[in-house]
Design an enzyme around this catalytic site. Sequence first.
Site, PDB file in Angstrom:
ATOM      1  N   GLU A   1       0.875  -1.162   0.000  1.00 36.28           N
ATOM      2  CA  GLU A   1       0.000   0.000   0.000  1.00 36.28           C
ATOM      3  C   GLU A   1       0.918   1.219   0.000  1.00 36.28           C
ATOM      4  O   GLU A   1       1.734   1.385   0.920  1.00 36.28           O
ATOM      5  CB  GLU A   1      -0.884  -0.010   1.262  1.00 36.28           C
ATOM      6  CG  GLU A   1      -1.745   1.231   1.406  1.00 36.28           C
ATOM      7  CD  GLU A   1      -2.609   1.207   2.671  1.00 36.28           C
ATOM      8  OE1 GLU A   1      -2.381   0.347   3.556  1.00 36.28           O
ATOM      9  OE2 GLU A   1      -3.503   2.072   2.775  1.00 36.28           O
TER      10      GLU A   1
ATOM     11  N   GLU B   1      -8.779  10.808   4.673  1.00 36.42           N
ATOM     12  CA  GLU B   1      -9.032  10.037   5.885  1.00 36.42           C
ATOM     13  C   GLU B   1      -9.262  11.014   7.038  1.00 36.42           C
ATOM     14  O   GLU B   1      -8.298  11.534   7.604  1.00 36.42           O
ATOM     15  CB  GLU B   1      -7.826   9.153   6.226  1.00 36.42           C
ATOM     16  CG  GLU B   1      -7.605   8.005   5.271  1.00 36.42           C
ATOM     17  CD  GLU B   1      -6.414   7.143   5.672  1.00 36.42           C
ATOM     18  OE1 GLU B   1      -6.550   5.910   5.667  1.00 36.42           O
ATOM     19  OE2 GLU B   1      -5.337   7.693   5.978  1.00 36.42           O
TER      20      GLU B   1
END
Length: 247
Positions: A142, A227
């Site tokens: 990631e 986020e």
Amino acid sequence: MRLVSAPTAASALSLALLSSAQTITGQYDCLPAGDFTLCQNLWGELSGVGNQSSTLISTTGDAVSWSTTWNWANNANNVKSYANVLSNTAKGVQLSNIASAPTSWSWTYETQSDGIRADVSYDIWFGKAPSGVAATSASSYEIMIWLSGQGGIQPVGSVTKSNITVAGFQWDLWSGPNANWEVFSFKTASGDITDFNVDLQEFFTYLTENEGVASTQYVQAIQTGTEPFTGNAVLMTSSYSVAINSL
Ligand SMILES: *[C@@H]1O[C@H](CO)[C@@H](O)[C@H](O)[C@H]1NC(C)=O
Ligand SMILES: *[C@@H]1O[C@H](CO)[C@@H](O)[C@H](O)[C@H]1NC(C)=O
């Protein structure tokens, strides 16, 4: 709601979208958005109290404009969501076969409360196979690129390199494991980057040359979003695009 003016080269589809911006509110709601899919992805909402909605404003050629409005309290160290756009076209190419991966992202906080805790970030997924769903057993790496990280929040792992220059900007590189994949996060070392116009290939090359990532890995997904942890804000993306050009 703010609408952008109609571009001259807009397709009939994007004109249709321009005439009626669409908003999603449910935890896992998604919406087709031209070359992208816009998703709420409120995966961590149970750790907080609040709400979030995401609005597709327009699609124009290979670009998308969208916004997300969020309001979250409680558990200041827990991510509440990753509202994002997923590219339906920039994927499935092996790192060794990428000539360039141009991206452009212009964003701003239209409003924000004092002391928000949130990042504004790319979330890019590599795996051994050409295709694979993000954050699954198909994922090997990631790669996050934090264009903003406000309120003292931290990426996964720890800082392994400070103030490195990649694609003309300075970053702190964080790394560490998460589930069955390894995370590398390039966190801006010079404040918010609200006009980001780079070749993502420079990040990929950094990882293959310096961090042991095999060039046989494939880019499986490129997501772009935010986020939020706590606070409230309206994050506006006036224009975003990404592509992968093969050799
Ligand atoms: C969203 O959550 C905030 C904080 O809990 C609350 O004040 C607000 O009324 C909520 N808005 C909606 C539309 O539910
Ligand atoms: C980070 O790197 C840049 C470019 O090399 C340099 O100008 C700057 O002084 C560095 N900042 C710190 C805190 O070391």
